[in-house]
Write an enzyme that holds these catalytic residues in place. Structure first.
Site, mmCIF file in Angstrom:
data_model
loop_
_atom_site.group_PDB
_atom_site.id
_atom_site.type_symbol
_atom_site.label_atom_id
_atom_site.label_comp_id
_atom_site.label_asym_id
_atom_site.label_seq_id
_atom_site.Cartn_x
_atom_site.Cartn_y
_atom_site.Cartn_z
ATOM 1 N N PHE A 163 -44.573 46.742 -23.069
ATOM 2 C CA PHE A 163 -44.042 47.576 -24.153
ATOM 3 C C PHE A 163 -45.173 48.353 -24.838
ATOM 4 O O PHE A 163 -45.204 48.504 -26.062
ATOM 5 C CB PHE A 163 -43.285 46.734 -25.187
ATOM 6 C CG PHE A 163 -42.027 46.110 -24.650
ATOM 7 C CD1 PHE A 163 -40.968 46.906 -24.233
ATOM 8 C CD2 PHE A 163 -41.888 44.731 -24.563
ATOM 9 C CE1 PHE A 163 -39.804 46.340 -23.737
ATOM 10 C CE2 PHE A 163 -40.724 44.151 -24.075
ATOM 11 C CZ PHE A 163 -39.675 44.978 -23.662
ATOM 12 N N ALA A 164 -46.110 48.832 -24.032
ATOM 13 C CA ALA A 164 -47.279 49.510 -24.583
ATOM 14 C C ALA A 164 -46.932 50.946 -24.975
ATOM 15 O O ALA A 164 -46.353 51.703 -24.197
ATOM 16 C CB ALA A 164 -48.415 49.513 -23.571
ATOM 17 N N CYS A 170 -37.913 47.558 -3.767
ATOM 18 C CA CYS A 170 -37.902 46.281 -3.075
ATOM 19 C C CYS A 170 -39.295 45.712 -2.964
ATOM 20 O O CYS A 170 -40.191 46.359 -2.471
ATOM 21 C CB CYS A 170 -37.318 46.460 -1.679
ATOM 22 S SG CYS A 170 -37.353 44.977 -0.699
ATOM 23 N N ARG A 224 -47.771 50.409 -30.545
ATOM 24 C CA ARG A 224 -47.358 49.008 -30.427
ATOM 25 C C ARG A 224 -47.631 48.477 -29.028
ATOM 26 O O ARG A 224 -47.455 49.186 -28.033
ATOM 27 C CB ARG A 224 -45.862 48.904 -30.726
ATOM 28 C CG ARG A 224 -45.253 47.515 -30.569
ATOM 29 C CD ARG A 224 -43.788 47.563 -30.986
ATOM 30 N NE ARG A 224 -43.109 46.285 -30.799
ATOM 31 C CZ ARG A 224 -42.366 45.981 -29.747
ATOM 32 N NH1 ARG A 224 -42.207 46.877 -28.784
ATOM 33 N NH2 ARG A 224 -41.771 44.810 -29.651
#
Length: 264
Positions: free
Chosen positions: A249-250, A107, A254
């Protein structure tokens, strides 16, 4: 205690095996300011001073470390109380906010009274050069090995402060909640501010880059947030508005750059 031993049954098509397992500890932790309960979070009960300091800074309850005068942990029947003593000026400001929230480990905006309160006032970060691909790769290669709790029990988020030049992991905190792990890291950074200044590093997190994760990074004055998971639309917008460099998206091979606010 950050881990607990439990009994488990492992069932397959041919057998059921009974043995023990280690799981991450999750407890209700109340943040109590000058005797008044302000927030209840589900968190892992370690690095609690870091957590109290980071949470208080990120929520704008204090402006600097010295606003927090005293800190004490009390065991209660249903969890832990973090009894935090503020100076009179900050406590008066806190009472005027009239905020009372009860959150869980995922939260970030629970308890706000209106949509207007979801928009926070943050200073824009100074523009900076984007961290290199090799620095990100080096940080990710170390990250998993340095997550001690994750290796033992899984189910844990990590947040690390890494050198912008080399990617060396300089400091790391873990928690069952992604927000909590970042609060703990920021609290620890403030306590080590003479050695670890915001301009010397970037934050690497195991979780997705949500609005709240971006906002906490901006509040800490750190120019770069690297996430091993996805980024949300609000996170990207908030990063662009405040000149935060946001990578998601490390992995070791990539990276996806969603906000590149580098020096022109």
């Amino acid at each position: 205690m950050n881990v607990q031993q439990v009994t488990k049954k492992t069932r397959t098509t041919t057998q059921t095996q009974v043995d023990t397992d280690w799981v991450i500890s999750e407890q209700a932790i109340a943040l109590v300011y000058n005797g008044i309960s302000h927030a209840v979070m589900m968190a892992t009960p370690d690095d609690l001073h870091d957590f109290a300091l980071g949470f208080s800074l990120n929520e704008g309850i204090i402006e600097r470390e010295t606003d927090l005068l005293d800190f004490e942990v009390k065991q209660q029947t249903n969890g832990l109380e973090l009894n935090i003593t503020l100076n009179s000026r900050q406590f008066s400001a806190l009472k005027n906010k009239r905020r009372s929230l009860a959150g869980n480990s995922g939260c970030g905006l629970c308890g706000v009274e209106s949509l207007e309160q979801t928009v926070k006032s943050r200073l824009c970060l100074p523009k900076s050069s984007l961290i290199t691909l090799s620095a990100c790769q080096h940080a990710i290669e170390q990250f998993i090995d340095k997550q001690v709790l994750r290796q033992k029990v899984g189910g844990v988020h990590g947040a690390a402060f890494c050198s912008t030049e080399t990617g060396e992991v300089l400091l790391i905190r873990e928690d069952v909640g992604r927000h909590n792990s970042l609060d703990k890291l920021i609290g620890a950074l403030v306590k080590n501010k003479q050695q670890l200044t915001p301009d010397k590093g970037f934050i690497l997190v195991s979780s997705r880059a949500s609005y709240e994760m971006v906002d906490k990074t901006i509040a800490a004055g750190i120019n770069h947030l690297v996430s091993m998971s996805a980024a949300t639309s609000k996170a990207i917008d908030w990063a662009e508005q405040h000149q935060l460099n946001l990578i998601a998206f490390a992995s070791s091979t990539r990276q996806v750059i969603y906000a590149d606010n580098t020096i022109s």
